[in-house]
Design a protein around this motif. Structure first.
Motif, PDB file in Angstrom:
ATOM      1  N   ASP A 114       0.818  -1.215   0.000  1.00 45.89           N
ATOM      2  CA  ASP A 114       0.000   0.000   0.000  1.00 45.89           C
ATOM      3  C   ASP A 114       0.850   1.262   0.000  1.00 45.89           C
ATOM      4  O   ASP A 114       0.500   2.251  -0.639  1.00 45.89           O
ATOM      5  N   HIS A 115       1.961   1.223   0.705  1.00 47.76           N
ATOM      6  CA  HIS A 115       2.829   2.397   0.780  1.00 47.76           C
ATOM      7  C   HIS A 115       3.661   2.576  -0.495  1.00 47.76           C
ATOM      8  O   HIS A 115       3.751   3.677  -1.033  1.00 47.76           O
ATOM      9  N   ASN A 116       4.262   1.488  -0.967  1.00 48.96           N
ATOM     10  CA  ASN A 116       5.234   1.591  -2.061  1.00 48.96           C
ATOM     11  C   ASN A 116       4.638   1.595  -3.455  1.00 48.96           C
ATOM     12  O   ASN A 116       5.197   2.237  -4.352  1.00 48.96           O
ATOM     13  N   LEU A 117       3.545   0.893  -3.675  1.00 49.77           N
ATOM     14  CA  LEU A 117       3.022   0.779  -5.039  1.00 49.77           C
ATOM     15  C   LEU A 117       2.681   2.129  -5.666  1.00 49.77           C
ATOM     16  O   LEU A 117       3.097   2.391  -6.793  1.00 49.77           O
ATOM     17  N   PRO A 118       1.966   3.017  -4.978  1.00 50.29           N
ATOM     18  CA  PRO A 118       1.685   4.313  -5.615  1.00 50.29           C
ATOM     19  C   PRO A 118       2.952   5.106  -5.926  1.00 50.29           C
ATOM     20  O   PRO A 118       3.041   5.757  -6.974  1.00 50.29           O
ATOM     21  N   LEU A 119       3.936   5.042  -5.047  1.00 43.78           N
ATOM     22  CA  LEU A 119       5.205   5.743  -5.282  1.00 43.78           C
ATOM     23  C   LEU A 119       5.931   5.148  -6.480  1.00 43.78           C
ATOM     24  O   LEU A 119       6.472   5.874  -7.321  1.00 43.78           O
ATOM     25  N   TYR A 120       5.940   3.826  -6.560  1.00 41.08           N
ATOM     26  CA  TYR A 120       6.629   3.134  -7.649  1.00 41.08           C
ATOM     27  C   TYR A 120       5.958   3.426  -8.986  1.00 41.08           C
ATOM     28  O   TYR A 120       6.630   3.711  -9.981  1.00 41.08           O
ATOM     29  N   ALA A 168      10.178  -2.600 -19.041  1.00 42.92           N
ATOM     30  CA  ALA A 168       9.297  -3.775 -19.018  1.00 42.92           C
ATOM     31  C   ALA A 168       9.501  -4.560 -17.723  1.00 42.92           C
ATOM     32  O   ALA A 168       8.529  -5.029 -17.109  1.00 42.92           O
ATOM     33  N   ALA A 169      10.745  -4.695 -17.293  1.00 43.87           N
ATOM     34  CA  ALA A 169      11.017  -5.364 -16.016  1.00 43.87           C
ATOM     35  C   ALA A 169      10.411  -4.570 -14.863  1.00 43.87           C
ATOM     36  O   ALA A 169       9.858  -5.146 -13.921  1.00 43.87           O
ATOM     37  N   ASP A 170      10.478  -3.243 -14.947  1.00 41.84           N
ATOM     38  CA  ASP A 170       9.886  -2.405 -13.902  1.00 41.84           C
ATOM     39  C   ASP A 170       8.362  -2.517 -13.880  1.00 41.84           C
ATOM     40  O   ASP A 170       7.751  -2.459 -12.811  1.00 41.84           O
ATOM     41  N   GLN A 171       7.759  -2.705 -15.027  1.00 41.44           N
ATOM     42  CA  GLN A 171       6.307  -2.945 -15.073  1.00 41.44           C
ATOM     43  C   GLN A 171       5.973  -4.259 -14.375  1.00 41.44           C
ATOM     44  O   GLN A 171       4.974  -4.364 -13.672  1.00 41.44           O
ATOM     45  N   ARG A 172       6.825  -5.260 -14.560  1.00 36.42           N
ATOM     46  CA  ARG A 172       6.612  -6.548 -13.891  1.00 36.42           C
ATOM     47  C   ARG A 172       6.795  -6.407 -12.382  1.00 36.42           C
ATOM     48  O   ARG A 172       6.106  -7.083 -11.606  1.00 36.42           O
ATOM     49  N   ALA A 216       6.028  -3.687 -10.653  1.00 29.76           N
ATOM     50  CA  ALA A 216       4.779  -3.064 -10.183  1.00 29.76           C
ATOM     51  C   ALA A 216       3.663  -4.100 -10.090  1.00 29.76           C
ATOM     52  O   ALA A 216       2.912  -4.132  -9.111  1.00 29.76           O
ATOM     53  N   ALA A 217       3.558  -4.954 -11.091  1.00 30.26           N
ATOM     54  CA  ALA A 217       2.526  -6.001 -11.073  1.00 30.26           C
ATOM     55  C   ALA A 217       2.752  -6.964  -9.908  1.00 30.26           C
ATOM     56  O   ALA A 217       1.793  -7.385  -9.246  1.00 30.26           O
ATOM     57  N   ALA A 218       4.010  -7.302  -9.633  1.00 33.64           N
ATOM     58  CA  ALA A 218       4.314  -8.217  -8.534  1.00 33.64           C
ATOM     59  C   ALA A 218       3.975  -7.593  -7.186  1.00 33.64           C
ATOM     60  O   ALA A 218       3.440  -8.280  -6.300  1.00 33.64           O
ATOM     61  N   LYS A 239       8.229 -13.546  -7.945  1.00 33.20           N
ATOM     62  CA  LYS A 239       8.110 -12.741  -9.170  1.00 33.20           C
ATOM     63  C   LYS A 239       8.775 -11.377  -8.965  1.00 33.20           C
ATOM     64  O   LYS A 239       9.477 -10.876  -9.854  1.00 33.20           O
ATOM     65  N   LEU A 240       8.584 -10.800  -7.793  1.00 33.57           N
ATOM     66  CA  LEU A 240       9.190  -9.506  -7.471  1.00 33.57           C
ATOM     67  C   LEU A 240      10.716  -9.615  -7.489  1.00 33.57           C
ATOM     68  O   LEU A 240      11.399  -8.765  -8.072  1.00 33.57           O
ATOM     69  N   GLN A 241      11.257 -10.659  -6.889  1.00 33.99           N
ATOM     70  CA  GLN A 241      12.709 -10.820  -6.829  1.00 33.99           C
ATOM     71  C   GLN A 241      13.317 -11.031  -8.219  1.00 33.99           C
ATOM     72  O   GLN A 241      14.339 -10.433  -8.544  1.00 33.99           O
ATOM     73  N   VAL A 242      12.688 -11.852  -9.038  1.00 27.08           N
ATOM     74  CA  VAL A 242      13.187 -12.104 -10.390  1.00 27.08           C
ATOM     75  C   VAL A 242      13.132 -10.822 -11.223  1.00 27.08           C
ATOM     76  O   VAL A 242      14.091 -10.463 -11.915  1.00 27.08           O
TER      77      VAL A 242
END
Length: 133
Positions: free
Chosen positions: A49-55, A80-84, A86-88, A110-113
């Motif tokens: 909740d804290h990081n996703l909007p900032l990211y 594209a990796a950064d979009q993944r 955010a999705a993770a 998924k986030l780590q990869v």
């Protein structure tokens, strides 16, 4: 045609692209919290909740930058990796709210990869801040 840097719409030089991207990443990092080793689903959800909007806001700014032609393919892979990522993070928060341990585990993997892919791509572009995990 001459395009003046900073006047909008023009491609950046490699040095300016690196400088502007690293500034955006620095601003994001100043407000973000690291992924904890949480003991509760609430802690995981709070992280998301804290990081996703900032990211997502930082990602939107990064996507508006116009890399030089020589960097466009690498920049596309990096973003594209950064979009993944955010999705993770989104998946992670949603799984935590459901108290879904397999979902949290899968989203974390998924986030780590994706973070490793992003870091490699950012380092290939010569970033100093954006390439650090």
């Amino acid at each position: 045609m001459v395009v003046l840097a900073g006047c909008g719409g023009g491609q950046l030089s490699h040095a300016d692209y690196v400088k502007k991207a690293d500034a955006i990443c620095t601003a994001y990092r100043s407000g973000a919290t690291p992924l904890p080793n949480p003991q509760t689903y609430a802690a995981v959800a709070a992280y998301a909740d804290h990081n996703l909007p900032l990211y997502e806001a930082a990602l939107q700014q990064l996507e508006k930058l116009k890399p030089p032609t020589a960097d466009q393919a690498a920049a596309k892979l990096w973003l594209a990796a950064d979009q993944r990522i955010a999705a993770a993070v989104r998946d992670l928060g949603e799984a935590a709210l459901r108290r879904d341990f397999p979902g949290v585990t899968a989203a974390t993997a998924k986030l780590q990869v994706s973070a490793l892919q992003s870091s490699r791509n950012a380092n290939a572009l010569g970033f100093h801040v954006c390439g650090t995990i």
